[in-house]
Design a protein around this motif. Structure first.
Motif, mmCIF file in Angstrom:
data_model
loop_
_atom_site.group_PDB
_atom_site.id
_atom_site.type_symbol
_atom_site.label_atom_id
_atom_site.label_comp_id
_atom_site.label_asym_id
_atom_site.label_seq_id
_atom_site.Cartn_x
_atom_site.Cartn_y
_atom_site.Cartn_z
ATOM 1 N N LEU A 194 0.851 -1.178 0.000
ATOM 2 C CA LEU A 194 0.000 0.000 0.000
ATOM 3 C C LEU A 194 0.892 1.236 0.000
ATOM 4 O O LEU A 194 1.812 1.350 0.812
ATOM 5 C CB LEU A 194 -0.900 -0.015 1.237
ATOM 6 C CG LEU A 194 -1.934 1.092 1.349
ATOM 7 C CD1 LEU A 194 -2.962 0.971 0.228
ATOM 8 C CD2 LEU A 194 -2.625 1.012 2.695
ATOM 9 N N VAL A 195 0.634 2.159 -0.939
ATOM 10 C CA VAL A 195 1.416 3.383 -1.047
ATOM 11 C C VAL A 195 0.480 4.556 -0.788
ATOM 12 O O VAL A 195 -0.557 4.693 -1.439
ATOM 13 C CB VAL A 195 2.076 3.508 -2.435
ATOM 14 C CG1 VAL A 195 2.838 4.814 -2.549
ATOM 15 C CG2 VAL A 195 2.979 2.328 -2.701
ATOM 16 N N LEU A 196 0.839 5.401 0.177
ATOM 17 C CA LEU A 196 0.037 6.553 0.539
ATOM 18 C C LEU A 196 0.934 7.779 0.555
ATOM 19 O O LEU A 196 1.939 7.812 1.271
ATOM 20 C CB LEU A 196 -0.606 6.314 1.920
ATOM 21 C CG LEU A 196 -1.657 7.291 2.384
ATOM 22 C CD1 LEU A 196 -2.862 7.262 1.450
ATOM 23 C CD2 LEU A 196 -2.084 6.946 3.798
ATOM 24 N N PHE A 197 0.601 8.773 -0.265
ATOM 25 C CA PHE A 197 1.392 9.996 -0.402
ATOM 26 C C PHE A 197 2.838 9.689 -0.762
ATOM 27 O O PHE A 197 3.773 10.309 -0.249
ATOM 28 C CB PHE A 197 1.338 10.854 0.861
ATOM 29 C CG PHE A 197 -0.049 11.286 1.244
ATOM 30 C CD1 PHE A 197 -0.803 12.071 0.393
ATOM 31 C CD2 PHE A 197 -0.607 10.891 2.448
ATOM 32 C CE1 PHE A 197 -2.079 12.470 0.738
ATOM 33 C CE2 PHE A 197 -1.878 11.282 2.805
ATOM 34 C CZ PHE A 197 -2.625 12.084 1.948
ATOM 35 N N GLY A 198 3.038 8.687 -1.618
ATOM 36 C CA GLY A 198 4.366 8.342 -2.084
ATOM 37 C C GLY A 198 5.188 7.514 -1.110
ATOM 38 O O GLY A 198 6.352 7.238 -1.359
ATOM 39 N N ARG A 199 4.600 7.130 -0.004
ATOM 40 C CA ARG A 199 5.305 6.326 0.991
ATOM 41 C C ARG A 199 4.674 4.945 1.075
ATOM 42 O O ARG A 199 3.463 4.798 1.065
ATOM 43 C CB ARG A 199 5.255 6.996 2.361
ATOM 44 C CG ARG A 199 5.875 8.397 2.341
ATOM 45 C CD ARG A 199 5.949 8.933 3.702
ATOM 46 N NE ARG A 199 7.018 8.198 4.387
ATOM 47 C CZ ARG A 199 7.631 8.643 5.443
ATOM 48 N NH1 ARG A 199 7.300 9.793 5.948
ATOM 49 N NH2 ARG A 199 8.573 7.950 6.014
ATOM 50 N N THR A 200 5.509 3.937 1.190
ATOM 51 C CA THR A 200 5.030 2.568 1.312
ATOM 52 C C THR A 200 4.646 2.290 2.760
ATOM 53 O O THR A 200 5.423 2.541 3.681
ATOM 54 C CB THR A 200 6.117 1.579 0.863
ATOM 55 O OG1 THR A 200 6.484 1.884 -0.481
ATOM 56 C CG2 THR A 200 5.614 0.158 0.936
#
Length: 182
Positions: A113-119
């Protein structure tokens, strides 16, 4: 060399349509249900006997049955929780919405899951989903109902696992364990 006018033979790994996602979810569901044992075998009255009096063989029998009938037991516990929520429609709706969230964000995901470019790590997703589910169910005031239904489900599972004779051994348990390890 140009590729104008050619028909691509495969799609990039990053693109996935909703139909691909649904197809993947159906395949995962089928493989999970494939581990379910036949209900006729699960409820065979000839396989029931009194549990052993000593704890060692009793725990061994319970462990063997929990391993062999794990999907059947999960279905039974979820059915008991679902039935307990029928008289509380708001809690049932919240439970179903949370279940959809769990399916999409945890169980049916193939990539991170990637959220705001962070894993986001698996543990974080698990913790956040657990907390959100717990808080939402607490807000519906059905916590006691859910806890009691979970305890009833666990009690039903443990009683079945204790009285279901596993002395005959499960011939394909080794094969099942070998497939599950992959």
């Amino acid at each position: 060399m140009t590729t104008y006018g050619t028909i691509p033979t495969s799609q990039p790994a990053t693109s996935s349509s909703p139909l691909d996602y649904i197809s993947r979810a159906k395949n995962i569901g089928r493989s999970a249900l494939a581990t379910r044992r036949p209900w006729r075998e699960f409820g065979d009255f000839h396989a029931f006997s009194f549990p052993p009096r000593s704890l060692g063989p009793l725990f061994s029998r319970i462990k063997s049955n929990l391993s062999y009938f794990s999907m059947n037991y999960a279905i039974i516990v979820l059915l008991i929780v679902f039935l307990s929520l029928l008289w509380q429609p708001i809690s049932l709706i919240v439970f179903l919405v949370c279940m959809v969230g769990w399916l999409f964000l945890y169980f049916l995901r193939d990539e991170s899951l990637v959220l705001f470019g962070r894993t986001i790590g698996e543990g974080v997703v698990l913790a956040v989903l657990s907390i959100v589910t717990l808080v939402l169910l607490l807000l519906t005031h059905a916590t006691l109902n859910i806890l009691i239904s979970l305890l009833v489900g666990i009690l039903v599972v443990l009683v079945h696992a204790a009285i279901r004779d596993s002395e005959e051994g499960y011939a394909d348990l080794e094969n099942y364990a070998a497939v599950g390890d992959r």
